[in-house]
Design a protein around this motif. Sequence first.
Motif, PDB file in Angstrom:
ATOM      1  N   GLN A 211      52.917  32.716  35.504  1.00 41.05           N
ATOM      2  CA  GLN A 211      52.187  33.864  34.957  1.00 41.05           C
ATOM      3  C   GLN A 211      50.698  33.562  34.798  1.00 41.05           C
ATOM      4  O   GLN A 211      49.857  34.458  34.884  1.00 41.05           O
ATOM      5  CB  GLN A 211      52.792  34.295  33.626  1.00 41.05           C
ATOM      6  N   THR A 212      50.368  32.281  34.572  1.00 41.53           N
ATOM      7  CA  THR A 212      48.951  31.910  34.461  1.00 41.53           C
ATOM      8  C   THR A 212      48.246  32.136  35.801  1.00 41.53           C
ATOM      9  O   THR A 212      47.113  32.626  35.856  1.00 41.53           O
ATOM     10  CB  THR A 212      48.823  30.439  34.013  1.00 41.53           C
ATOM     11  N   VAL A 213      48.958  31.790  36.883  1.00 39.92           N
ATOM     12  CA  VAL A 213      48.392  32.004  38.221  1.00 39.92           C
ATOM     13  C   VAL A 213      48.261  33.494  38.499  1.00 39.92           C
ATOM     14  O   VAL A 213      47.245  33.969  39.023  1.00 39.92           O
ATOM     15  CB  VAL A 213      49.291  31.326  39.286  1.00 39.92           C
ATOM     16  N   MET A 214      49.297  34.240  38.121  1.00 36.53           N
ATOM     17  CA  MET A 214      49.264  35.699  38.333  1.00 36.53           C
ATOM     18  C   MET A 214      48.139  36.331  37.523  1.00 36.53           C
ATOM     19  O   MET A 214      47.434  37.221  37.997  1.00 36.53           O
ATOM     20  CB  MET A 214      50.611  36.303  37.933  1.00 36.53           C
ATOM     21  N   LEU A 215      48.002  35.867  36.270  1.00 34.33           N
ATOM     22  CA  LEU A 215      46.938  36.402  35.419  1.00 34.33           C
ATOM     23  C   LEU A 215      45.575  36.156  36.055  1.00 34.33           C
ATOM     24  O   LEU A 215      44.721  37.066  36.106  1.00 34.33           O
ATOM     25  CB  LEU A 215      47.007  35.750  34.031  1.00 34.33           C
ATOM     26  N   ALA A 216      45.398  34.930  36.560  1.00 37.52           N
ATOM     27  CA  ALA A 216      44.118  34.613  37.212  1.00 37.52           C
ATOM     28  C   ALA A 216      43.910  35.485  38.438  1.00 37.52           C
ATOM     29  O   ALA A 216      42.781  35.941  38.710  1.00 37.52           O
ATOM     30  CB  ALA A 216      44.088  33.136  37.594  1.00 37.52           C
ATOM     31  N   ALA A 217      44.992  35.753  39.174  1.00 37.84           N
ATOM     32  CA  ALA A 217      44.875  36.585  40.384  1.00 37.84           C
ATOM     33  C   ALA A 217      44.526  38.020  40.005  1.00 37.84           C
ATOM     34  O   ALA A 217      43.692  38.672  40.663  1.00 37.84           O
ATOM     35  CB  ALA A 217      46.180  36.537  41.171  1.00 37.84           C
ATOM     36  N   ILE A 218      45.157  38.519  38.941  1.00 30.01           N
ATOM     37  CA  ILE A 218      44.859  39.892  38.493  1.00 30.01           C
ATOM     38  C   ILE A 218      43.405  39.986  38.048  1.00 30.01           C
ATOM     39  O   ILE A 218      42.662  40.888  38.449  1.00 30.01           O
ATOM     40  CB  ILE A 218      45.804  40.301  37.334  1.00 30.01           C
ATOM     41  N   LEU A 219      42.992  39.018  37.228  1.00 28.26           N
ATOM     42  CA  LEU A 219      41.618  39.029  36.742  1.00 28.26           C
ATOM     43  C   LEU A 219      40.631  38.878  37.901  1.00 28.26           C
ATOM     44  O   LEU A 219      39.551  39.488  37.904  1.00 28.26           O
ATOM     45  CB  LEU A 219      41.405  37.908  35.720  1.00 28.26           C
ATOM     46  N   GLY A 220      41.023  38.091  38.885  1.00 33.78           N
ATOM     47  CA  GLY A 220      40.151  37.867  40.038  1.00 33.78           C
ATOM     48  C   GLY A 220      39.966  39.126  40.876  1.00 33.78           C
ATOM     49  O   GLY A 220      39.031  39.206  41.693  1.00 33.78           O
ATOM     50  N   TYR A 222      39.141  41.879  39.706  1.00 36.21           N
ATOM     51  CA  TYR A 222      38.038  42.640  39.113  1.00 36.21           C
ATOM     52  C   TYR A 222      36.742  41.881  39.377  1.00 36.21           C
ATOM     53  O   TYR A 222      36.679  40.666  39.161  1.00 36.21           O
ATOM     54  CB  TYR A 222      38.253  42.813  37.607  1.00 36.21           C
ATOM     55  N   SER A 223      35.747  42.641  39.837  1.00 33.02           N
ATOM     56  CA  SER A 223      34.502  41.966  40.211  1.00 33.02           C
ATOM     57  C   SER A 223      33.603  41.717  39.007  1.00 33.02           C
ATOM     58  O   SER A 223      32.803  40.800  39.001  1.00 33.02           O
ATOM     59  CB  SER A 223      33.757  42.787  41.261  1.00 33.02           C
ATOM     60  N   ASN A 224      33.741  42.517  37.934  1.00 35.42           N
ATOM     61  CA  ASN A 224      32.840  42.385  36.791  1.00 35.42           C
ATOM     62  C   ASN A 224      33.656  42.218  35.519  1.00 35.42           C
ATOM     63  O   ASN A 224      33.845  43.152  34.737  1.00 35.42           O
ATOM     64  CB  ASN A 224      31.947  43.632  36.691  1.00 35.42           C
ATOM     65  N   ASP A 390      34.134  33.095  35.571  1.00 35.79           N
ATOM     66  CA  ASP A 390      34.449  34.148  34.594  1.00 35.79           C
ATOM     67  C   ASP A 390      35.958  34.342  34.480  1.00 35.79           C
ATOM     68  O   ASP A 390      36.496  34.590  33.391  1.00 35.79           O
ATOM     69  CB  ASP A 390      33.750  35.458  34.967  1.00 35.79           C
ATOM     70  N   VAL A 391      36.677  34.175  35.603  1.00 39.14           N
ATOM     71  CA  VAL A 391      38.146  34.264  35.550  1.00 39.14           C
ATOM     72  C   VAL A 391      38.690  33.144  34.671  1.00 39.14           C
ATOM     73  O   VAL A 391      39.541  33.367  33.798  1.00 39.14           O
ATOM     74  CB  VAL A 391      38.746  34.188  36.974  1.00 39.14           C
ATOM     75  N   ALA A 392      38.178  31.925  34.905  1.00 42.68           N
ATOM     76  CA  ALA A 392      38.651  30.786  34.120  1.00 42.68           C
ATOM     77  C   ALA A 392      38.399  31.015  32.636  1.00 42.68           C
ATOM     78  O   ALA A 392      39.251  30.707  31.789  1.00 42.68           O
ATOM     79  CB  ALA A 392      37.945  29.519  34.592  1.00 42.68           C
ATOM     80  N   GLU A 393      37.230  31.591  32.326  1.00 43.93           N
ATOM     81  CA  GLU A 393      36.872  31.805  30.923  1.00 43.93           C
ATOM     82  C   GLU A 393      37.811  32.819  30.265  1.00 43.93           C
ATOM     83  O   GLU A 393      38.271  32.633  29.137  1.00 43.93           O
ATOM     84  CB  GLU A 393      35.413  32.276  30.841  1.00 43.93           C
TER      85      GLU A 393
END
Lengths: 484, 441
Positions: A211-220, A222-224, A390-393
Amino acid sequence: MTAELNRVTRALVLAFGIIVLAIGYWVVVEGGRLLAREDNARNVIAEQRILRGTIYDRDGEPLAYSRATALGLAERVYPYPEAAGATGYYSFKYGTSGIEEAFNGVLRGDGISAWDAFVNRTLHRPQEGGDVRSTIDLDVQQAIATAMKGRAGAAVVAHVPSGRVLGMVSLPGYDPNTLDADWERLTVDATTSPLLNRVTTGLYQPGGALQTVMLAAILGSYSNLSEEAGFVLNTELPLAHVPVQVNGLELGCLPGTPGDPLTLAEAYAYGCPGPFAAALGERVSPERLWERFDVLGLLRAPELAGFRTIAPPAIEPLGAGTSAQDLLAAATGQGALTVTPLHMLQIVAAIANQGNGIPLHVVDALRPPGADDWEPVEIPMHHPAILRMDVAEVVRLTMLQAAAQSPHVRAAQRGELVLYGHTGISYAGPDARPYSWFLGFVDQTLGDTPAAIAVVVVLEGESDPAAAAHVAGDALAAAAGPPP
Amino acid sequence: MSTTTAEMAALDLDEMDEERIRPQARRERLLLALAGLFILLNQVTLIVARDRGWETLWPVGVWALCAAIGHSVLERRLPRRDPLFFPLAMFLTGWGLNLISRLVPGFADRQTLWLVIGLAALLALTILPGDLRWLRRYRYTWLIGGLALLGVTIVLGTNPSGFGPRLWLGFGRLYYQPSELLKILLVAFLASYFADHEPYMRLDSRRLGRWSVPAPAFLGPVLLMWGVSIVVLVWQRDLGTATLFFVVFMIMLYLASGQAALLLGGLGLLALAGLAAMQLFDVVALRVRVWLDPWSTADSDAYQIVQSLMAVAAGGLFGQGIGQGQPTIIPVVHSDFAFAAIAEEWGMLGALAVMAALAVIVVRGMRVAVETRQAFDRLLAAGLSVTLAVQSLLILAGVLKLVPLTGVTLPFVSYGGSSLLTMFVVTGLLLVLSNREKDAA
């Protein structure tokens, strides 16, 4: 008779001369070939006499050393068998593993000069190996081993951003002191595989840990994020509780999840798979997810300087042709993708390190035989960015929120440490055996220098999502040390 | 007081003798001192290298005492002896003590005891009449006595190891191998018989094609006695000693008859006997097979010879040093493969030194045979020298894969009391003969 006596004398002298030639033949002509034969026991004995160097923990505590027996052969001693997950083993009969394998040449002293080798040979000194200073912290190692209480699984702790591995435990393990005697027992049971280093080569179903990978992918997607992250994470999702059916399994939220509508951040905290499964196809295309897997290093063997690691078995790339069922399985971590704890540690470390990967390593210095000073091991300085900063943050903040909200994640909380974490359950095998995962870190930032202690724990046959977190908490507390 | 011319002449002769003898004695003392130093250094190095106690120096002390007593008694009893026999025999024996202390420390005390017994036998020979009539005159009695002893071994024989051929007679903790005694008795018998018949053997010969051979009447008794010895040895499966007897017999027959054809025929017979033995005895077939191709069974049947060759190779030119090699990998290294152990720990130089010492004893023994006038003395000296040479060559060539292994010991060096005692008796006889040769001159 005198003539006959002289002839016989000459014949005997000639016979002795032939013997001299025969000795010369076996020494000079055939000597090299004879000595190099595999069945030359002298080579075996010379090998058994090698005094391998010492493996130290980061504080100078010997984790493995050699001593000479009364027979002149070397005996390898492991004062802390619980460190075997890092040190590995050395056996004349069965070879090496772990640090013993990764730094075998150094520990054997293979790199000594030709002159030193000649002097050793001439004076019949046993070959002496160099020392190795590991990054392992014996306290962390022991804390993990104690916390795991003999349960099968793996745990690995590393410092961010240096990449120093502070502890790595794989259970069931073995006592390297008695390896030869135990070998048959250790190799007979393929299901428990005590000799398998589960941290580096144990392939697990990621399940909820993905889910952490999926969350990062979802957040990624979004450009802003500076403007949209709040909306993405805090918008209520009415169907977040709905279980997902994958390959006959019903995957739902973890026990203790509130009944109210959940946001994406809450769904992450409570391990609800629904929103992540739904995102695949909506916010994240299959191709994009596959590319994320690749960038995050999940499709290749992780790097751990000198260590033998393992790549997941090759699987079909996700794409337009992938069936809906397979996509669902991939999004929930219940598909064909399997990972080692080391894979997951890289991802957690990148989240703690502003999206940059870290150079994981277990040894940071070497000392040649007879030398007083340590020579640093060259560690690659290039830290590739595997997540947008920003995704990592945002993932980091979400993990912080999870640690605050989820009772399962909170099981890793110790004292005043600032905990970031996530728990998940995966299922594998025909009987859907559960695996409890914890991924997280504690912040160690001082001033402007980001620093953290990252941890990944997986426990086999464990359905309690807090079980792995308990182990992680003890490991993090030992690694972080007492509060300043 | 006045002296006669004859007394003056006798006095001059004695002084000349004294002048001739003194340097010989000094040379013997010097050689013994050098040998003693070598043996002491080896033993000290062994103690340091293997972390042994200093009390393990005692065999060297016994050796030194034996050397001093032996030299002193020989000085009185055999003043005109060859000065090399005794120092070389003691040198090799001392080296053997070093080797046994290194390979099988538990056997060092027994080997040291056998050194004392061997020296006593050697010195006893110097007390007996120097013309050796006691040996020549009763040749049948001696040989039949030796064969009887061998016969007793067939019934009461034992093996100190508890397994293997029962070639020994036990006396408490000591074991003696009668076939070793038979070596000397057979040589003495042949020397005596051939000495009596030599002129007739050379004159009364028969034509066999282009070859001439002695008349059967001369060969009958000797072939009978020799044949009985061989049969008994084959019965005991002591095939190495049987081979040794055969070769020594053929050479002595050649020396007595002067017929080279006999030697060639003997070689043919030896080859035939070998082929027959391969069919009759598994152990012979195995040894020949291993000799022809040791590499295919290097981990089983040929393990011993392959490890022996590796030991020789591992020694290189200068050796690993005493206590520093791995010769104990070779099974029964202290007995059959002592030479391989020397090659490994003292290198090719050490191996050559051992061979040189053995070769010098042999050549000096043959020189005694050449220089003496009595046919019995000539044949006895030659027979004993040839026995020593052939036994050395058989084991050296076996260890180096030049011939199949025969299982005989390396004279003076290998572990084994019977062999050591026999070699000291051989040395004693050669010393007596060399002294007689000078007397006669």
